[in-house]
Design an enzyme around this catalytic site. Structure first.
Site, PDB file in Angstrom:
ATOM      1  CG  ASP A   1       0.481  -0.441  -3.651  1.00 43.84           C
ATOM      2  OD1 ASP A   1       1.629  -0.247  -4.108  1.00 43.84           O
ATOM      3  OD2 ASP A   1       0.174  -0.271  -2.450  1.00 43.84           O
TER       4      ASP A   1
ATOM      5  CG  ASP B   1      -3.295  -4.374  -2.928  1.00 46.52           C
ATOM      6  OD1 ASP B   1      -2.943  -3.250  -3.335  1.00 46.52           O
ATOM      7  OD2 ASP B   1      -3.050  -4.791  -1.778  1.00 46.52           O
TER       8      ASP B   1
ATOM      9  CD1 TRP C   1       3.012  -3.782   3.182  1.00 47.89           C
ATOM     10  CD2 TRP C   1       3.267  -3.128   5.299  1.00 47.89           C
ATOM     11  NE1 TRP C   1       1.985  -2.917   3.471  1.00 47.89           N
ATOM     12  CE2 TRP C   1       2.116  -2.502   4.766  1.00 47.89           C
ATOM     13  CE3 TRP C   1       3.646  -2.874   6.627  1.00 47.89           C
ATOM     14  CZ2 TRP C   1       1.326  -1.648   5.515  1.00 47.89           C
ATOM     15  CZ3 TRP C   1       2.856  -1.996   7.378  1.00 47.89           C
ATOM     16  CH2 TRP C   1       1.711  -1.400   6.829  1.00 47.89           C
TER      17      TRP C   1
ATOM     18  CD  GLU D   1       6.966   1.215   0.616  1.00 49.01           C
ATOM     19  OE1 GLU D   1       5.804   1.079   0.183  1.00 49.01           O
ATOM     20  OE2 GLU D   1       7.374   0.641   1.643  1.00 49.01           O
ATOM     21  CG  ASP D   2       4.047   4.512   2.131  1.00 52.93           C
ATOM     22  OD1 ASP D   2       4.824   4.408   3.106  1.00 52.93           O
ATOM     23  OD2 ASP D   2       2.925   3.978   2.114  1.00 52.93           O
TER      24      ASP D   2
ATOM     25  CG  MET E   1      -6.913  -3.522  -0.593  1.00 54.85           C
ATOM     26  SD  MET E   1      -6.204  -3.010   1.005  1.00 54.85           S
ATOM     27  CE  MET E   1      -4.736  -4.035   1.037  1.00 54.85           C
TER      28      MET E   1
ATOM     29  CG  HIS F   1      -3.685  -9.225  -0.627  1.00 49.52           C
ATOM     30  ND1 HIS F   1      -2.531  -9.170   0.117  1.00 49.52           N
ATOM     31  CD2 HIS F   1      -3.987  -7.947  -0.967  1.00 49.52           C
ATOM     32  CE1 HIS F   1      -2.135  -7.912   0.214  1.00 49.52           C
ATOM     33  NE2 HIS F   1      -3.005  -7.151  -0.428  1.00 49.52           N
TER      34      HIS F   1
ATOM     35  NE  ARG G   1       1.550  -8.007   6.138  1.00 51.40           N
ATOM     36  CZ  ARG G   1       1.351  -6.905   5.414  1.00 51.40           C
ATOM     37  NH1 ARG G   1       2.084  -6.690   4.335  1.00 51.40           N
ATOM     38  NH2 ARG G   1       0.420  -6.042   5.772  1.00 51.40           N
TER      39      ARG G   1
END
Length: 346
Positions: A197, A199, A259, A262-263, A289, A292, A294
């Site tokens: 990722d 971030d 979001w 998927e993981d 992290m 930020h 969304r």
């Protein structure tokens, strides 16, 4: 008659003397001639040895003369040590607002077209780092600034691929990572893939970005969760799988738009193959992290639980073998390979 006899005898003696002299001369000449023949025979019989010696001397001279002009074969590099002597452990991360891409490039002169290889040893693994991306330029800059020196201290042969989703359709992280895997293998037969990722920035370079004999989860904790695992089965953020492991599970599902989910789907695929997820120690696998909000176009996937229930039924036909996309741009920038793709819409 008596007058003539003494003269005749004298004449005969003279002939004998002359004959004797001639005979002796002939014998002496024969002896001399024979000696010359013997010498010639000796010279002739020695000539092969003389030629052999001459050949050996010539070869030696040729070797000595040619040696300086020969191109020496480079000495093979030794394998990099299992634990790099360059590791620093936990480092304090900073995210300067004044940082520019040129600043990062100037600090990473050894990186060419996003790829780096140690100059003094042979890396233990070749690693492709895949970063799904859209509209996160500042996060990408911060990550590149820390990730390049981080990986170089680990003495890895690596390349960074940034997979950009073109258009404004809902974001699909998983499909972008499938694309990254397929595109990276067109460049090189990478042994290990790190799905990263944009971030999340690693804090400790003892958290090695190499693959194991089992799928590897690299994010045990992050600052946003008090450096604790989000939940027991969490397999997101940053993961590492070998080329064969990822192929065995047929990659990610392509159906998770937005979001989440998927993981967990990837974790189920791993478990279906009787593989076990491994993690580094909690005090090493720590990340910062970068804050930020969304993103627009990456809203929570409300359909994710239904899709997870179907994973055991569809994983064989939904994944790498069904990933369709159109490459819009492939650009080799100094710090990474940019792959911009159209992956369609939900």
């Amino acid at each position: 008659m008596g007058f003539c006899l003494p003269g005749y005898k004298t004449l005969r003696r003279g002939k004998y003397v002359l004959l004797l002299f001639v005979s002796l001369s002939v014998l002496a000449w024969i002896a001399t001639f024979s000696g010359e023949i013997v010498k010639s025979a000796q010279i002739f019989s020695a000539s092969p040895q003389t030629l052999v010696q001459a050949d050996s001397l010539r070869d030696q001279l040729n070797t000595e003369t040619a040696a300086p002009n020969q191109i020496e074969t480079p000495t093979p590099k030794a394998e990099c040590p299992k634990e790099s002597p360059l590791l620093q452990g936990a480092v304090k991360l900073s995210f300067e607002s004044s940082l520019t891409l040129k600043d990062v490039e100037s600090k990473n002169k050894g990186v060419t077209d996003g790829e780096y290889e140690p100059s003094d040893c042979t890396a233990s693994q070749s690693v492709a780092v895949l970063i799904p991306h859209r509209s996160r330029e500042r996060h990408l800059l911060y990550l590149l600034n820390h990730l390049h020196p981080f990986l170089q201290r680990q003495q890895l042969h690596y390349a960074i691929y940034v997979i950009q989703q073109a258009g404004d359709a809902t974001f699909n992280r998983a499909k972008l990572l499938n694309v990254g895997y397929l595109e990276a293998l067109k460049d090189y037969s990478w042994e290990c893939f790190v799905f990263h990722d944009v971030d999340l920035v690693p804090e400790n370079d003892h958290n090695l970005y190499v693959c194991d004999n089992q799928p590897k989860h690299l994010v045990v904790g992050r600052n946003a969760t008090g450096y604790k695992l989000r939940y027991k089965g969490y397999f997101g953020g940053v993961t590492a799988m070998t080329k064969d492991q990822f192929l065995q599970v047929n990659g990610f599902s392509n159906t998770y738009w937005g979001w989440g989910g998927e993981d967990d789907d990837l974790r189920i695929r791993v478990e279906l193959q009787k593989m076990k997820i491994v993690r580094p120690p909690a005090d090493v696998a720590r990340y910062t992290m970068v804050f930020h909000k969304r993103d627009s176009g990456n809203e929570i996937n409300k359909d994710r639980m239904r899709l997870l229930g179907q994973t055991p039924l569809v994983w064989k036909k939904d994944g790498l073998n069904s990933c369709t996309y159109k490459t819009m741009l492939l650009e080799r920038q100094p710090l990474y390979v940019n792959v911009t793709v159209d992956i369609g819409k939900p």
